[in-house]
Design a protein around this motif. Structure first.
Motif: not given
Length: 168
Positions: A14-29, A133-135
């Motif tokens: 689950p942690l790996l899946l969550l960490a890979q859900q956006t292209l931008d880590p700042k957006f993820e945060k 859209t980013n994707r």
């Protein structure tokens, strides 16, 4: 040792899946600061793979002007400030419902309401239409024509939209 090798993948997945859900880590945060995970999330990649699934309903929880600029194909506008259960007459309680907005906050709130109304399979699109859209997944306008225009809500939120043509 065998138990550890089984436990680690189950725990870390689950942690790996969550960490890979956006292209931008700042957006993820930013997303993680906004949502509470009160509604299960679905990634853009997963939804894109499932768009032709029978009994799948896409609900747009943005305001009418945002929806009219563009939306996911076959999405039904339900709004946020103007949300009304009457707009859900075509959505069965046992349907698979994916709610989205710009980034995921408003759609999570609508998803919470849907769960209280008895909808059992409700998901929030992680990162919303911005991440979609980013994707470079497709959007359509009111004429059901492919478009790159996206209502970016406002200039502050629009900074998270890195692809497409921003409309305010």
């Amino acid at each position: 040792m065998k138990q550890l090798s089984i436990f680690l993948p189950i725990f870390l997945m689950p942690l790996l899946l969550l960490a890979q859900q956006t292209l931008d880590p700042k957006f993820e945060k930013k997303i993680e600061e906004l949502i509470e995970h009160s509604v299960p999330v679905i990634s853009c990649e997963r939804l894109e793979q499932k768009v032709n699934t029978p009994n799948l309903y896409l609900l747009d929880a943005r305001e009418k002007k945002e929806y009219e600029t563009s939306h996911l194909k076959d999405a039904v506008w339900v709004g946020y400030d103007t949300f009304s259960p009457e707009r859900l007459t075509m959505v069965p309680k046992d349907g698979i419902v994916v709610v989205y907005c710009s980034v995921g906050y408003r759609s999570e709130k609508i998803g919470e309401q849907l769960k209280k109304m008895g909808y059992s399979r409700v998901y929030n699109l992680y990162g919303g239409i911005f991440e979609w859209t980013n994707r470079t997944y497709p959007l359509v306008n009111l004429q059901n024509e492919v478009t790159t225009k996206v209502h970016a809500y406002n200039r502050d939120w629009g900074r998270w939209l890195n692809k497409g043509e921003k409309v305010y």
